[in-house]
Design a protein around this motif. Structure first.
Motif, PDB file in Angstrom:
ATOM      1  N   GLN A 334       0.859  -1.239   0.040  1.00 24.80           N
ATOM      2  CA  GLN A 334       0.006  -0.010   0.000  1.00 24.80           C
ATOM      3  C   GLN A 334       0.922   1.199   0.140  1.00 24.80           C
ATOM      4  N   GLY A 335       2.062   1.227  -0.671  1.00 21.42           N
ATOM      5  CA  GLY A 335       2.908   2.477  -0.970  1.00 21.42           C
ATOM      6  C   GLY A 335       3.881   2.636   0.087  1.00 21.42           C
ATOM      7  N   GLU A 336       3.814   1.701   1.027  1.00 21.62           N
ATOM      8  CA  GLU A 336       5.023   1.935   2.130  1.00 21.62           C
ATOM      9  C   GLU A 336       5.921   0.855   2.040  1.00 21.62           C
ATOM     10  N   LEU A 337       7.336   1.350   2.041  1.00 19.67           N
ATOM     11  CA  LEU A 337       8.390   0.311   2.061  1.00 19.67           C
ATOM     12  C   LEU A 337       8.529  -0.650   3.040  1.00 19.67           C
ATOM     13  N   ILE A 338       8.444  -1.969   3.002  1.00 21.11           N
ATOM     14  CA  ILE A 338       8.496  -3.052   3.898  1.00 21.11           C
ATOM     15  C   ILE A 338       9.816  -3.202   4.309  1.00 21.11           C
ATOM     16  N   THR A 339       9.936  -3.020   5.565  1.00 19.56           N
ATOM     17  CA  THR A 339      11.443  -3.199   6.367  1.00 19.56           C
ATOM     18  C   THR A 339      11.190  -4.293   7.405  1.00 19.56           C
ATOM     19  N   ARG A 340      10.447  -5.158   7.361  1.00 22.59           N
ATOM     20  CA  ARG A 340      10.009  -6.162   8.617  1.00 22.59           C
ATOM     21  C   ARG A 340      10.923  -7.148   8.282  1.00 22.59           C
ATOM     22  N   PRO A 341      12.005  -7.610   9.240  1.00 18.46           N
ATOM     23  CA  PRO A 341      12.940  -8.531   8.803  1.00 18.46           C
ATOM     24  C   PRO A 341      12.403  -9.861   8.802  1.00 18.46           C
ATOM     25  N   LEU A 344      11.289 -10.085   4.980  1.00 15.36           N
ATOM     26  CA  LEU A 344      11.972  -9.773   4.122  1.00 15.36           C
ATOM     27  C   LEU A 344      13.168 -10.923   4.171  1.00 15.36           C
ATOM     28  N   GLN A 345      13.335 -11.667   5.231  1.00 15.67           N
ATOM     29  CA  GLN A 345      14.394 -12.832   5.248  1.00 15.67           C
ATOM     30  C   GLN A 345      13.928 -14.107   4.458  1.00 15.67           C
ATOM     31  N   VAL A 346      12.522 -14.191   4.238  1.00 15.73           N
ATOM     32  CA  VAL A 346      12.354 -15.429   3.505  1.00 15.73           C
ATOM     33  C   VAL A 346      11.930 -14.909   1.924  1.00 15.73           C
ATOM     34  N   VAL A 347      12.566 -13.625   1.524  1.00 13.76           N
ATOM     35  CA  VAL A 347      12.319 -13.245   0.382  1.00 13.76           C
ATOM     36  C   VAL A 347      13.808 -13.204  -0.439  1.00 13.76           C
ATOM     37  N   GLU A 348      13.773 -13.750  -1.573  1.00 13.72           N
ATOM     38  CA  GLU A 348      15.286 -13.609  -2.214  1.00 13.72           C
ATOM     39  C   GLU A 348      14.947 -12.466  -3.329  1.00 13.72           C
ATOM     40  N   PHE A 349      15.806 -11.583  -3.402  1.00 19.84           N
ATOM     41  CA  PHE A 349      16.025 -10.672  -4.615  1.00 19.84           C
ATOM     42  C   PHE A 349      16.945 -10.695  -5.630  1.00 19.84           C
ATOM     43  N   GLN A 376      22.896  -0.217   3.439  1.00 17.58           N
ATOM     44  CA  GLN A 376      22.526  -0.177   4.937  1.00 17.58           C
ATOM     45  C   GLN A 376      21.831  -1.540   5.454  1.00 17.58           C
ATOM     46  N   GLU A 377      22.221  -2.068   6.565  1.00 13.26           N
ATOM     47  CA  GLU A 377      21.461  -3.249   6.963  1.00 13.26           C
ATOM     48  C   GLU A 377      20.082  -2.892   7.405  1.00 13.26           C
ATOM     49  N   GLY A 378      19.018  -3.907   6.865  1.00 10.17           N
ATOM     50  CA  GLY A 378      17.745  -3.735   7.483  1.00 10.17           C
ATOM     51  C   GLY A 378      17.032  -2.407   7.097  1.00 10.17           C
ATOM     52  N   ASP A 379      17.252  -1.635   6.195  1.00 13.72           N
ATOM     53  CA  ASP A 379      16.529  -0.590   5.656  1.00 13.72           C
ATOM     54  C   ASP A 379      15.503  -0.995   4.651  1.00 13.72           C
ATOM     55  N   GLY A 380      15.473  -2.138   4.302  1.00 20.13           N
ATOM     56  CA  GLY A 380      14.227  -2.730   3.317  1.00 20.13           C
ATOM     57  C   GLY A 380      14.788  -2.445   1.788  1.00 20.13           C
TER      58      GLY A 380
END
Length: 588
Positions: A334-341, A344-349, A376-380
């Motif tokens: 919904q337009g907001e950057l996701i930063t939840r570890p 994101l830790q289960v997503v491969e980019f 930067q670590e953890g900034d999404g």
């Protein structure tokens, strides 16, 4: 110092690309399409394939984009309103596509561009502006060549700078070898657009797809052998399936195993069957793995509407070999950057670079761990430096985000050009110099700042700026080694493109051989060995020495004889004394 400041500013602008992804506001993609309807199109597009190509673009545009369509020949006509590409606009544009013809006189390209951008006088924050210009001709407004030449010159001198100032990218399609390709290319490169030259209208549909992907950011999911996954966050999907001349109509297989085609499509399906492709839109698609029953084609696509979106740094359409760009990818909800570890830790980019003339290219896996190229670590934001592998030519940058429950994909095309300066060696009387001349029309020569690092034969280096003379030529004198060892030169160039984009790039290193005949000096010859001179005999000296030796010998003999004689006499006396003593004893 001035060069270093300029280069630093360019570097900051380049690196800002990753940060801009997080801060980017809601953006509107505005697209305006200009289609040539002059009489020559009867020959270059006899089947009127402009119509299905325009329909494809119209159906691909998302409702939050803005669009308009124009016809042009001698006169310019807007055949759709400029409005959001919602359902009403789409129906209007599809009807307008049927009115494309080839009956016009002349080809007034300048008037078409001016009319379509009349309200684009200055850039607007949050709006990306694009023109798609399709023509098979050249500026042709009169039977007099002089008038046509003046109109062409005015277009480049007056209208092109206005488009640049307004932040408009012009993408051009030359649908004939007789078209003014130089003009089309200058319009595209001067505004960071893309230029296509095609000989057949059969290619228009795929070109319009590529230009759609360049001008509009729309969410997609990856296709793997015509299989794709739909997750429960997707509200709508649109499947594009290209079809060859003998290809069968496309069909879709749902995750539950049901297969349907155009005749049996449900109420939640819109199916457009055109020459060369099928375009199928499904509302509220069933989650799971779908199968496209159609020809496997690299240009097949699955576009979606969802709140879970993949966002990437938008790349320039045109780059210079040697540029380095900071590239970032992230997921928004919904337009907001996701930063939840935990998410994101289960997503491969991953990012794949695919050269146009190859099926495979380099691939990188990105991690948001603050290590390597990640900022930067953890900034999404999953960041990568692009550039080292971008060689001259066209490339597609494919970014994917994958997890066990969803997949997303983004595609961007870039064209990489060679060095913006040509380098020529000039031999002087006792040394050489390098002369550098601008080689690309879309680089602003007034903004260029050039620095050189010269490595001498002894390994020492010298850094220097290389200013331009009045003709725009830059000259760099080189030291002469005198030992037959080349001088190495590395250049760093900063400047602006005509579209206003700041860049910094490293030119190809240069190795300059010494002047002919300038070889290592010959060593001084070692002196030849000569036998020692024989001394001449000095007989007088030798005679004197012999005489002295003889005298010495005779003297020694004489002395020896006297000593012997004395000892002999004394011995006789001693013998007589011994006899007398013995007699005295006997007498007693």
């Amino acid at each position: 110092m001035r060069f270093l400041l300029g280069a630093a500013c360019a570097l900051l602008l380049t690196l800002a690309g990753a940060g801009a992804l997080a801060a980017e506001p809601d953006r509107t993609d505005a697209v305006r399409v200009l289609i040539d309807v002059s009489g020559s199109m009867k020959k270059t597009d006899p089947g009127n394939l402009r119509t299905p190509a325009l329909r494809l673009l119209v159906n691909l545009l998302p409702p939050d984009s803005e669009a308009g369509v124009w016809h042009f020949a001698q006169y310019v006509n807007r055949i759709t309103p400029v409005a959001p590409a919602d359902g009403a606009w789409r129906r209007s544009a599809l009807d307008a596509a049927d009115r494309i013809h080839s009956r016009g006189l002349f080809t007034d390209i300048g008037a078409a561009l001016d009319d379509a951008t009349e309200d684009w006088r200055s850039p607007v924050s949050g709006e990306r502006r694009s023109i798609i210009l399709l023509t098979d001709g050249k500026v042709d407004i009169s039977k007099e060549d002089g008038i046509n030449e003046q109109a062409r010159a005015d277009l480049l001198a007056e209208l092109l700078p206005r488009l640049q100032d307004a932040g408009v990218s012009v993408h051009t399609i030359a649908l004939s070898r007789d078209a003014d390709q130089d003009l089309m290319e200058r319009l595209a490169l001067g505004t960071d657009g893309e230029f296509f030259q095609v000989d057949s209208a059969e290619a228009l549909q795929r070109i319009f797809l590529r230009l759609f992907e360049q001008t509009v950011e729309r969410e997609t999911v990856p296709l793997d052998g015509n299989r794709f996954s739909i997750d429960d966050s997707i509200n709508e999907m649109t499947v594009l399936a290209f079809r060859g001349p003998e290809g069968a109509p496309a069909r879709l297989q749902t995750p539950s195993g049901e297969t349907f085609g155009r005749p049996g499509a449900g109420d939640n399906v819109r199916w457009f069957h055109e020459r060369g492709y099928d375009l199928i839109t499904v509302n509220d698609p069933e989650p799971g793995e779908w199968v496209l029953r159609a020809d496997v084609d690299p240009d097949n696509r699955v576009m979606i509407v969802t709140d879970l979106q993949l966002r990437t740094t938008r790349l320039p359409s045109n780059l210079l070999a040697g540029e380095r760009l900071q590239y970032a990818a992230g997921l928004t909800e919904q337009g907001e950057l996701i930063t939840r570890p935990d998410f994101l830790q289960v997503v491969e980019f991953n990012v794949t670079q695919r050269p146009e003339d190859a099926n495979r290219g380099p691939r990188w896996v990105l991690r948001d761990n603050g290590m390597g190229e990640d900022e930067q670590e953890g900034d999404g934001l999953f960041t990568l430096e692009l550039g080292q592998s971008l060689t001259e030519g066209k490339h597609t940058i494919i970014t994917q985000a994958e997890s066990a429950t969803f997949e997303r994909e983004d595609r961007q095309r870039v064209t990489v050009y060679g060095d913006p300066l040509t380098i020529r060696e000039v031999a002087l009387e006792d040394a050489k110099r390098l002369e550098l001349t601008p080689a690309l029309d879309w680089i602003d020569p007034e903004t260029l700042q050039l620095a050189a690092t010269v490595t001498r034969p002894d390994g020492t280096t010298r850094e220097t700026g290389v200013p331009a003379n009045g003709d725009g030529i830059r000259a760099l004198p080189l030291p002469e080694s005198g030992r037959g060892i080349p001088v190495k030169v590395e250049f760093t160039l900063a400047g602006n493109t005509d579209s206003g984009r700041r860049f910094t790039t490293a030119l190809q290193p240069v190795s300059v051989k010494p002047l002919a005949g300038a070889t290592e000096p010959a060593a001084e010859p070692e002196p030849e060995e000569t036998p020692p001179e024989k001394p001449q005999a000095n007989w007088a000296f030798i005679g004197a020495v012999v005489a002295a030796v003889n005298l010495g010998v005779f003297g020694l003999l004489g002395i020896g004889y006297l000593v012997w004689s004395n000892r002999r006499g004394k011995a006789d006396e001693d013998a007589g004394s011994e006899d007398g003593d013995e007699q005295d004893i006997d007498r007693d």
